[in-house]
Motif scaffolding. Structure first.
Motif, PDB file in Angstrom:
ATOM      1  N   ASP A  48       0.543  -3.333 -10.685  1.00 30.02           N
ATOM      2  CA  ASP A  48       0.368  -4.395 -10.202  1.00 30.02           C
ATOM      3  C   ASP A  48      -0.878  -4.700  -9.518  1.00 30.02           C
ATOM      4  O   ASP A  48      -1.153  -3.721  -8.647  1.00 30.02           O
ATOM      5  CB  ASP A  48       1.512  -4.557  -9.125  1.00 30.02           C
ATOM      6  CG  ASP A  48       1.477  -5.776  -8.310  1.00 30.02           C
ATOM      7  OD1 ASP A  48       0.697  -6.522  -8.474  1.00 30.02           O
ATOM      8  OD2 ASP A  48       2.634  -5.913  -7.443  1.00 30.02           O
ATOM      9  N   PRO A  49      -1.588  -5.816  -9.800  1.00 26.69           N
ATOM     10  CA  PRO A  49      -2.990  -5.853  -8.998  1.00 26.69           C
ATOM     11  C   PRO A  49      -2.921  -5.934  -7.477  1.00 26.69           C
ATOM     12  O   PRO A  49      -3.796  -5.803  -6.819  1.00 26.69           O
ATOM     13  CB  PRO A  49      -3.652  -7.183  -9.697  1.00 26.69           C
ATOM     14  CG  PRO A  49      -2.874  -7.216 -10.840  1.00 26.69           C
ATOM     15  CD  PRO A  49      -1.466  -6.629 -10.669  1.00 26.69           C
ATOM     16  N   SER A  50      -1.826  -6.334  -7.057  1.00 25.73           N
ATOM     17  CA  SER A  50      -1.641  -6.442  -5.627  1.00 25.73           C
ATOM     18  C   SER A  50      -1.346  -5.284  -4.908  1.00 25.73           C
ATOM     19  O   SER A  50      -0.947  -5.284  -3.495  1.00 25.73           O
ATOM     20  CB  SER A  50      -0.769  -7.780  -5.342  1.00 25.73           C
ATOM     21  OG  SER A  50       0.500  -7.349  -5.592  1.00 25.73           O
ATOM     22  N   THR A  51      -1.111  -4.109  -5.500  1.00 27.19           N
ATOM     23  CA  THR A  51      -0.627  -2.943  -5.113  1.00 27.19           C
ATOM     24  C   THR A  51      -1.663  -2.076  -5.164  1.00 27.19           C
ATOM     25  O   THR A  51      -2.650  -1.985  -6.011  1.00 27.19           O
ATOM     26  CB  THR A  51       0.381  -2.158  -5.664  1.00 27.19           C
ATOM     27  OG1 THR A  51       1.421  -3.294  -5.585  1.00 27.19           O
ATOM     28  CG2 THR A  51       0.877  -1.009  -5.352  1.00 27.19           C
ATOM     29  N   LEU A  52      -1.877  -1.171  -3.992  1.00 23.25           N
ATOM     30  CA  LEU A  52      -3.043  -0.372  -3.757  1.00 23.25           C
ATOM     31  C   LEU A  52      -2.315   1.009  -3.424  1.00 23.25           C
ATOM     32  O   LEU A  52      -1.457   1.401  -2.708  1.00 23.25           O
ATOM     33  CB  LEU A  52      -3.797  -0.611  -2.522  1.00 23.25           C
ATOM     34  CG  LEU A  52      -4.893   0.700  -2.007  1.00 23.25           C
ATOM     35  CD1 LEU A  52      -6.086   0.611  -2.882  1.00 23.25           C
ATOM     36  CD2 LEU A  52      -5.249   0.224  -0.416  1.00 23.25           C
ATOM     37  N   ILE A  76       0.735  -1.161   0.133  1.00 30.18           N
ATOM     38  CA  ILE A  76       0.001  -0.092   0.091  1.00 30.18           C
ATOM     39  C   ILE A  76       0.821   1.212  -0.083  1.00 30.18           C
ATOM     40  O   ILE A  76       1.639   1.542   0.934  1.00 30.18           O
ATOM     41  CB  ILE A  76      -0.946   0.018   1.252  1.00 30.18           C
ATOM     42  CG1 ILE A  76      -1.698  -1.145   1.158  1.00 30.18           C
ATOM     43  CG2 ILE A  76      -1.760   1.354   1.028  1.00 30.18           C
ATOM     44  CD1 ILE A  76      -2.679  -1.396   2.558  1.00 30.18           C
ATOM     45  N   PHE A  77       0.743   2.016  -1.092  1.00 29.61           N
ATOM     46  CA  PHE A  77       1.608   3.306  -1.232  1.00 29.61           C
ATOM     47  C   PHE A  77       0.421   4.205  -0.634  1.00 29.61           C
ATOM     48  O   PHE A  77      -0.580   4.208  -0.992  1.00 29.61           O
ATOM     49  CB  PHE A  77       1.746   3.737  -2.697  1.00 29.61           C
ATOM     50  CG  PHE A  77       2.997   2.816  -3.464  1.00 29.61           C
ATOM     51  CD1 PHE A  77       4.199   3.753  -3.588  1.00 29.61           C
ATOM     52  CD2 PHE A  77       2.760   1.511  -3.575  1.00 29.61           C
ATOM     53  CE1 PHE A  77       5.187   2.847  -4.063  1.00 29.61           C
ATOM     54  CE2 PHE A  77       3.910   0.843  -4.048  1.00 29.61           C
ATOM     55  CZ  PHE A  77       4.924   1.524  -4.436  1.00 29.61           C
ATOM     56  N   ILE A  78       1.111   5.252   0.377  1.00 24.76           N
ATOM     57  CA  ILE A  78       0.229   6.383   0.856  1.00 24.76           C
ATOM     58  C   ILE A  78       0.902   7.566   0.440  1.00 24.76           C
ATOM     59  O   ILE A  78       2.160   7.854   0.655  1.00 24.76           O
ATOM     60  CB  ILE A  78       0.417   6.241   2.213  1.00 24.76           C
ATOM     61  CG1 ILE A  78      -0.159   4.888   2.807  1.00 24.76           C
ATOM     62  CG2 ILE A  78      -1.025   7.643   2.703  1.00 24.76           C
ATOM     63  CD1 ILE A  78       0.275   4.619   4.240  1.00 24.76           C
ATOM     64  N   LEU A  79       0.380   8.506  -0.393  1.00 26.62           N
ATOM     65  CA  LEU A  79       0.900   9.762  -1.007  1.00 26.62           C
ATOM     66  C   LEU A  79       0.098  10.810  -0.362  1.00 26.62           C
ATOM     67  O   LEU A  79      -1.326  11.030  -0.529  1.00 26.62           O
ATOM     68  CB  LEU A  79       0.667   9.765  -2.695  1.00 26.62           C
ATOM     69  CG  LEU A  79       1.648   9.285  -3.294  1.00 26.62           C
ATOM     70  CD1 LEU A  79       1.872   7.746  -3.176  1.00 26.62           C
ATOM     71  CD2 LEU A  79       1.495   9.646  -4.901  1.00 26.62           C
ATOM     72  N   TYR A 120       4.104   0.290 -10.400  1.00 22.28           N
ATOM     73  CA  TYR A 120       3.644  -0.397  -9.095  1.00 22.28           C
ATOM     74  C   TYR A 120       2.123  -0.439  -9.302  1.00 22.28           C
ATOM     75  O   TYR A 120       1.357  -1.246  -8.893  1.00 22.28           O
ATOM     76  CB  TYR A 120       3.841   0.659  -8.092  1.00 22.28           C
ATOM     77  CG  TYR A 120       5.526   0.443  -7.764  1.00 22.28           C
ATOM     78  CD1 TYR A 120       6.186  -0.763  -6.966  1.00 22.28           C
ATOM     79  CD2 TYR A 120       6.390   1.702  -8.153  1.00 22.28           C
ATOM     80  CE1 TYR A 120       7.469  -0.568  -6.889  1.00 22.28           C
ATOM     81  CE2 TYR A 120       7.525   1.619  -7.841  1.00 22.28           C
ATOM     82  CZ  TYR A 120       8.155   0.596  -7.205  1.00 22.28           C
ATOM     83  OH  TYR A 120       9.723   0.453  -7.017  1.00 22.28           O
ATOM     84  N   LEU A 121       1.521   0.750  -9.794  1.00 22.63           N
ATOM     85  CA  LEU A 121       0.039   0.714  -9.837  1.00 22.63           C
ATOM     86  C   LEU A 121      -0.724  -0.457 -11.017  1.00 22.63           C
ATOM     87  O   LEU A 121      -1.561  -0.901 -10.706  1.00 22.63           O
ATOM     88  CB  LEU A 121      -0.521   2.243 -10.494  1.00 22.63           C
ATOM     89  CG  LEU A 121      -1.751   2.230 -10.843  1.00 22.63           C
ATOM     90  CD1 LEU A 121      -2.677   2.214  -9.309  1.00 22.63           C
ATOM     91  CD2 LEU A 121      -2.179   3.757 -11.482  1.00 22.63           C
TER      92      LEU A 121
END
Length: 296
Positions: free
Chosen positions: A176-180, A71-74, A173-174
């Motif tokens: 990749d279906p396992s990345t939010l 999980i990326f948090i921007l 990264y986006l």
């Protein structure tokens, strides 16, 4: 050695009582519909939970925890001037629910690009835009608490060119279906204390003008056209604090589309709220909006 970032806003911006927080988040999520998921990115507000907790739930409800592993948090930088983006030096982010683990490998990979700097622990702990997403992430992912990592990124006042550069850099990264991706943003900050009092009288009451202005921006974000959103911000100066993280997301989407024009992406706003309704020039309010991006 693990370096921990404390939950510095708990006890003020949200409760630090684990059971109470758990119940609040459960109730808000229970009241929100799953209507636009599974989300690959969400836009969620970052004010105190008493103001925006119920609105944020509509974004978090769209997440499918069974598939998410990263999980990326921007979040926008509220306290330090930053011309680019910065990464955390912590290895753990604490929340009243449980600790979240930083993806050290991804942080290293991003730092190796030469386009990021480190944020100090003081900057990290002062910044609420990332922290306010953490309890919701912990709650939604609670059945998989040992199976995912987070990548917090503090986003500075980027030029459109830099937004495009970071968008291109983060696009894989986006994909990749396992990345939010969690994009942290409030919408219009209206009133003299925010030095922003745009008012279109043809809309009626001030709060209706604010809603109309926010809706214009939300429509452009849904259209997934970064340049149109940038033009709108230039024209109206709407005080959307997460405008740069949002623009980076739009550039990620644009980058993916350029590589595969058949990829269908749909971003939809699901909830809108205002902290209070402004009726005269002495009033003030902050707007909140929740959105979800689905990639087919």
């Amino acid at each position: 050695m693990d370096v921990s970032r404390r939950a510095s806003h708990s006890g003020s911006w949200y409760t630090d009582h684990t059971q109470e927080l758990n119940k609040q988040l459960s109730d808000w999520l229970g009241a929100a519909d799953l209507s636009h998921g599974p989300a690959r990115a969400i836009i969620s507000p970052h004010a105190g939970y008493s103001y925006c907790g119920a609105c944020a739930a509509f974004a978090y409800r769209q997440i499918s925890p069974v598939v998410v592993r990263k999980i990326f948090i921007l979040g926008p930088s509220h306290h330090v001037r930053l011309a680019g983006c910065a990464l955390t030096t912590a290895s753990i982010y604490k929340t009243p629910l449980y600790n979240l683990k930083i993806d050290k490998q991804v942080v290293k990979d991003l730092m190796d690009t030469g386009y990021f700097e480190w944020m100090s622990m003081e900057t990290d702990e002062d910044e609420h835009s990332i922290e306010m997403q953490l309890p919701y992430i912990a709650k939604v992912m609670e059945d998989y608490k040992d199976a995912f990592t987070i990548v917090p990124i503090l986003v500075g006042s980027l030029t459109p060119d830099k937004e495009a550069m970071y968008g291109k850099l983060l696009a894989p990264y986006l994909e990749d279906p396992s990345t939010l991706f969690v994009i942290s943003s409030d919408f219009c900050h209206w009133g003299q204390r925010f030095r922003y009092t745009y008012y279109d009288k043809s809309c009626g009451a001030i709060h209706k003008s604010i809603k109309n202005l926010d809706k214009m921006g939300m429509d452009l974000i849904e259209n997934l056209t970064p340049s149109a959103f940038t033009d709108y911000l230039k024209k109206y100066g709407n005080t959307i604090c997460g405008r740069h993280p949002i623009s980076v997301l739009l550039q990620m989407i644009k980058s993916l589309k350029e590589r595969d024009s058949n990829q269908r992406m749909n971003l939809k706003f699901l909830k809108y709220a205002q902290s209070s309704q402004c009726n005269n020039i002495n009033d003030s309010s902050v707007s909140y909006a929740s959105a979800s991006l689905v990639i087919e």
